[in-house]
Each structure stands twice: as structure tokens, then as C-alpha cells.
Design a protein around this motif. Structure first.
Motif, PDB file in Angstrom:
ATOM      1  N   SER A  34       2.206  -4.460   5.253  1.00  8.72           N
ATOM      2  CA  SER A  34       1.782  -4.566   6.652  1.00  8.72           C
ATOM      3  C   SER A  34       2.579  -5.678   7.317  1.00  8.72           C
ATOM      4  O   SER A  34       2.171  -6.848   7.324  1.00  8.72           O
ATOM      5  N   GLU A  85       1.077  -1.435  -4.838  1.00  7.65           N
ATOM      6  CA  GLU A  85      -0.114  -2.274  -4.933  1.00  7.65           C
ATOM      7  C   GLU A  85       0.067  -3.481  -5.845  1.00  7.65           C
ATOM      8  O   GLU A  85      -0.718  -4.437  -5.760  1.00  7.65           O
ATOM      9  N   TRP A 113       0.205   4.146   1.082  1.00  5.98           N
ATOM     10  CA  TRP A 113       0.061   4.969   2.285  1.00  5.98           C
ATOM     11  C   TRP A 113       0.822   4.404   3.481  1.00  5.98           C
ATOM     12  O   TRP A 113       0.990   5.092   4.488  1.00  5.98           O
ATOM     13  N   ASP A 114       1.293   3.155   3.410  1.00  8.80           N
ATOM     14  CA  ASP A 114       2.032   2.538   4.513  1.00  8.80           C
ATOM     15  C   ASP A 114       3.511   2.886   4.367  1.00  8.80           C
ATOM     16  O   ASP A 114       4.105   2.654   3.318  1.00  8.80           O
ATOM     17  N   HIS A 155       0.851  -1.182   0.000  1.00  4.43           N
ATOM     18  CA  HIS A 155       0.000   0.000   0.000  1.00  4.43           C
ATOM     19  C   HIS A 155       0.890   1.237   0.000  1.00  4.43           C
ATOM     20  O   HIS A 155       1.834   1.321   0.782  1.00  4.43           O
TER      21      HIS A 155
END
Length: 475
Positions: free
Chosen positions: A260, A314, A254-255, A252
Motif C-alpha cells: 500500500s 505477505e 490482492w494489491d 498483499h
């Protein structure tokens, strides 16, 4: 007595001034009438355009909105076709009869492509199809000329399938025989060998299902490469025109770590019980090393170099052992197809950019060079590594000697062309050598950082995946 004027107006005794005033009023009324008619017509036409625009938006966007109800109906229709004997696959019975495929949620619809999350025998999977309906795919023409498929031997199936694979991947037969950088002689032939390992003929449902899958470039790409690379998502099974791939933790933008990391249970990289020693930074360094391994693999281990033209978080995921995996390969091309894409008319270098893959314009010929100018490594350094290892993100650690060296190496990497310019096509290889040097430098720095952080210096990897292996037409 006043004279009657057109429009029912009567001229009084005001003489010429009164007559002129009445005439102007009459002309004004006529002009207002025409203007009002024009305004009304424009309003009506604008309303018509607006309503038709709403209908178009509804059909093209709202009708393709990802919903659970529609996804379930799509799968129910697939099971109906399986029950009628039109389609088949190695997960059809689990999906339609035994109830071993549990629907979870609709992920997204895009340009007709359907992507659904499910659990197959307790394991999370992603179901995909380029088109919604099985009937939307072109049928295998040979089936129109015979009542049954019994006359088609496995060798016939290999022939037709190989042609379709070559066409999908842009690997013409003469290109496959050219000397390349890898050890495998032919991707299409390699996969074709799997189709020959069958004693009996294929049914019409098997052939029709296979043909619908081969018309999906992503399926073909993943299916051909999954036995050759650990850096692409695994195809686990299929039913009709839908195929299942492994569920992985995708990146992602935004990370700050892209992935994660808390969702990944690290295995195979350290001794049991030593989990607490691994920091997020150390895991990032391992993932960066896997990116470097993937780049080297795609550049050197196939008959033709594999180009990634849409590099963003992504489009990648990580496995539990932190191996980087390409999960969206709609914009991945082998060298022959990459050349066809870049070989276009141009007036400047800007005309020779195809997403993340760029070339340069030969102004004398007004033609883009078919050779890519940048490289997979350069774009990954620019889009992945620079944000990862920026001084802003590192904070107080940014001034440490190895971190400073890493930042400089990433900067150099993002500014280094990895392709071959016109002069080098005649025998030079300076840019390619420079790219290899930058790759080796990055690898060395990241390895030293891992050792400095107290992690094990040995990078152990589990390259062979365990579990259900889907082989073509293993229905």
C-alpha cells in the motif's frame, strides 16, 4: 385347522401355496428387523462421530480463534508472572506498571503462535510469541541444580545461549568455521559478544525469559541478524516469552502494487517538496531494486547463503525509505540446515521440492541432492516481478523499449536455475554466473527506468535505523 407357525402366523387352508406365502412374510419381517437394527446402529455411530468431530474442531480451531478478550487475558497473565518475579524484560515495566504499552487488536493465532498489535510509547509494534503460556517452554536445565543464578557468569550464559542459537539456526560449530561467502565469521559468536558486556550475574527471571525467547526460531533469527542486515524486521524489546518487532506495511497478494504505497511516506530518496514527482510505478521500481539488494545480501554477505523457502507478498514489508524487509522468516534457512532438509529419499524430482526451495533426484542413489537447484532471485522473479511488470498491468506502457527489455529479463530470470547441478559441484559454476548476469541486467534496467521517469538517478538510502535498539538481555 391351521397350524401355528413361528411368529404367531397361522396357516390357512390354502395348502402349500398359503404356507409358502406366510413363510416368506415371516422371513421378510425378520430381514427388515435386522436391516433396521443395522441402520439404527450406523446412524448412532455416525452421530457419535459427528459430535466428536465438532468437539475436535472447537478445541483445535474455535478455541484458537483470535479474540481481543483472550489476547488481553494472555497479557494480563504475563504481567501477573512479572509481578511474581518469574519473568522480566525491557518492556515489562512499561507493559505492566506504567501503562505505556497500549493494546490495539489481535492480529492472528496460528498453531499456537500469538500475534498482537500494540503501541509502545506511542509507536506501533507487533507482539509475538510462538506459544501462549510461559510455562509451555522448556526451562533452562541448569537452574534445577542450584538455588540461585548467581553462580552463572556472563560467560556461562554465552555458552548456553550460543549452543541454543546454533541448534535453532542449524549452524554447527564445524559449519560456522567453514569458509563461506561472507565476511562475518560466526553469527552465534557475534551475538554472544553482546551477552558478555555485563558486570553482574543474571537473575533467574532473566535467564528463564532469555531461554523462552531462544526456543523461538523466528526470534533467534531476527535477533541474530538485526545488527547485520537492514532487510529483516527489528526486535525492539521483550517481556518474558513475548517479544516486540517493528510495525511495517506488509504486502498483499490482492494489491496490484503488492504494498500500500499511499501508506508510505517516502523519505531519504528525494529532495523535500519533490514528493509529487513520484508515481506508483517509480516507487515500485525502487522497491524492486531493494528486492535485488536483499537477494544479493542474503546470497553473499553471510558466512552461509540464506535461503527463503516461502516467498509471497505477505511475508515481506517495506519501510518508509522503501527498503524491503523480511517479516516472516519461519521458512528461512542457512545453507547447512537447507542441505539437511533437502537431503531426502526420492523417486522423482517432484519429491525434492520443499515449498519454494527445490532440488533434483539422483535416480541412481534414489536420493535428493542436498544442494538447492533454484534460487531466491528466481522465485522472486516468478512470484513478485512477473505480476508487477506484466503487459496487462502496464497497459499502454508495455510496448516501450525499456519495459519490453524488463519483461524479457524477468522472464529469463524466472526460468534460470540459480543452484548448482551435479556436474557443476565438481568445479563448474555456469548457472551461478548466469544468475549473477541476470541480477545485474535487472538492476541496470530498473535504474535506467528510474532515470527515464525523471526521478533522481542517485539511490540514496538510510541504512542505519534510529530509535530503540534491543540488545539481548538488555533488561
Amino acid at each position: 385347522m391351521g397350524a401355528m407357525l413361528p411368529g404367531g402366523l397361522v396357516s390357512g387352508g390354502g395348502g402349500r401355496g398359503g404356507s409358502r406365502l406366510c413363510l416368506l412374510r415371516w422371513l421378510g419381517l425378520r430381514l427388515w428387523s435386522r436391516r433396521g437394527t443395522l441402520v439404527f446402529a450406523l446412524l448412532w455411530f455416525g452421530s457419535w462421530l459427528f459430535l466428536n468431530g465438532l468437539v475436535l474442531v472447537h478445541r483445535s480451531i474455535l478455541s484458537d480463534y483470535c479474540t481481543d478478550d483472550k489476547s488481553k487475558r494472555i497479557l494480563q497473565r504475563l504481567c501477573l508472572e512479572f509481578g511474581e518475579g518469574s519473568v522480566t524484560g525491557d518492556m515489562c515495566e512499561d507493559l505492566c506498571v506504567l501503562g505505556l504499552v497500549e493494546y490495539k487488536r489481535c492480529l492472528y493465532y496460528e498453531n499456537g503462535k500469538k500475534v498482537i498489535e500494540a503501541r509502545w510509547r506511542g509507536n506501533p509494534v507487533i507482539l509475538k510469541s510462538k506459544l501462549e503460556n510461559f510455562s509451555s517452554y522448556e526451562p533452562l536445565g541448569i537452574l534445577d541444580y542450584q538455588d540461585t543464578a548467581e553462580e552463572l557468569s556472563p560467560l556461562d550464559v554465552v555458552f548456553y545461549a550460543t549452543l541454543e542459537i546454533r541448534n535453532s539456526l542449524g549452524l554447527a560449530e564445524e559449519n560456522e568455521d567453514e569458509e563461506g561467502g561472507g565476511s562475518n565469521s560466526s553469527l552465534a559468536r557475534l551475538w554472544g559478544k553482546k551477552l558478555k558486556n555485563r558486570d553482574k550475574s543474571y537473575s533467574r527471571a532473566e535467564l528463564a525469559s532469555l531461554w523462552s525467547l531462544l526456543q523461538q526460531e523466528e526470534y533467534t533469527f531476527l535477533r541474530v541478524l538485526q545488527d547485520l542486515s537492514t532487510h529483516v524486521a527489528k526486535v525492539l524489546g521483550s517481556c518474558g516469552h513475548f517479544y516486540a518487532v517493528e510495525y511495517l506495511s506488509a504486502g498483499h497478494a490482492w494489491d496490484q502494487n503488492i504494498f500500500s504505497l499511499e501508506e508510505v511516506a517516502v523519505s531519504g530518496l528525494q529532495d523535500p517538496g519533490a514528493r509529487g514527482r513520484w508515481t506508483a510505478r517509480e516507487m515500485v521500481h525502487h522497491i524492486a531494486l531493494s528486492f535485488l539488494d536483499m537477494v544479493w545480501h542474503f546470497d553473499n554477505d553471510f558466512t552461509h547463503k540464506l535461503h527463503l523457502c516461502d516467498i509471497k507478498p505477505e511475508n515481506f514489508a517495506i519501510r518508509k525509505d522503501l527498503t524491503v524487509v523480511a517479516i516472516d522468516v519461519d521458512m528461512a534457512f542457512f545453507e547447512p540446515k537447507m542441505r539437511d532438509i533437502l537431503d531426502q529419499n526420492c523417486s522423482s524430482d517432484d519429491d525434492c521440492n520443499f515449498f519454494d526451495c527445490s532440488s533434483w533426484c539422483n535416480l541412481n542413489k534414489r536420493r535428493c541432492s542436498p544442494r538447492r537447484r533454484n534460487s531466491n532471485l528466481q522465485v522472486i522473479c516468478e512470484k513478485i516481478f512477473r505480476p508487477w511488470f506484466s503487459p496487462t498491468l502496464l497497459g499502454a506502457k508495455a510496448g516501450l523499449p525499456l519495459q519490453v527489455e524488463l519483461q524479457r529479463a524477468v522472464q529469463e530470470c524466472s526460468e534460470t536455475d540459480g543452484g548448482v547441478d551435479e556436474k557443476e559441484e565438481d568445479g563448474g559454476g555456469g548457472e551461478a554466473d548466469q544468475s549473477r548476469d541476470v541480477h545485474q541486467r535487472l538492476f541496470s534496467i530498473l535504474t535506467r527506468l528510474l532515470k527515464e521517469g525523471g526521478a533522481s538517478g542517485e539511490r540514496t538510502r538510510v541504512w542505519e535505523e534510529k530509535g530503540h535498539v534491543h540488545t539481548a538481555l538488555n533488561f
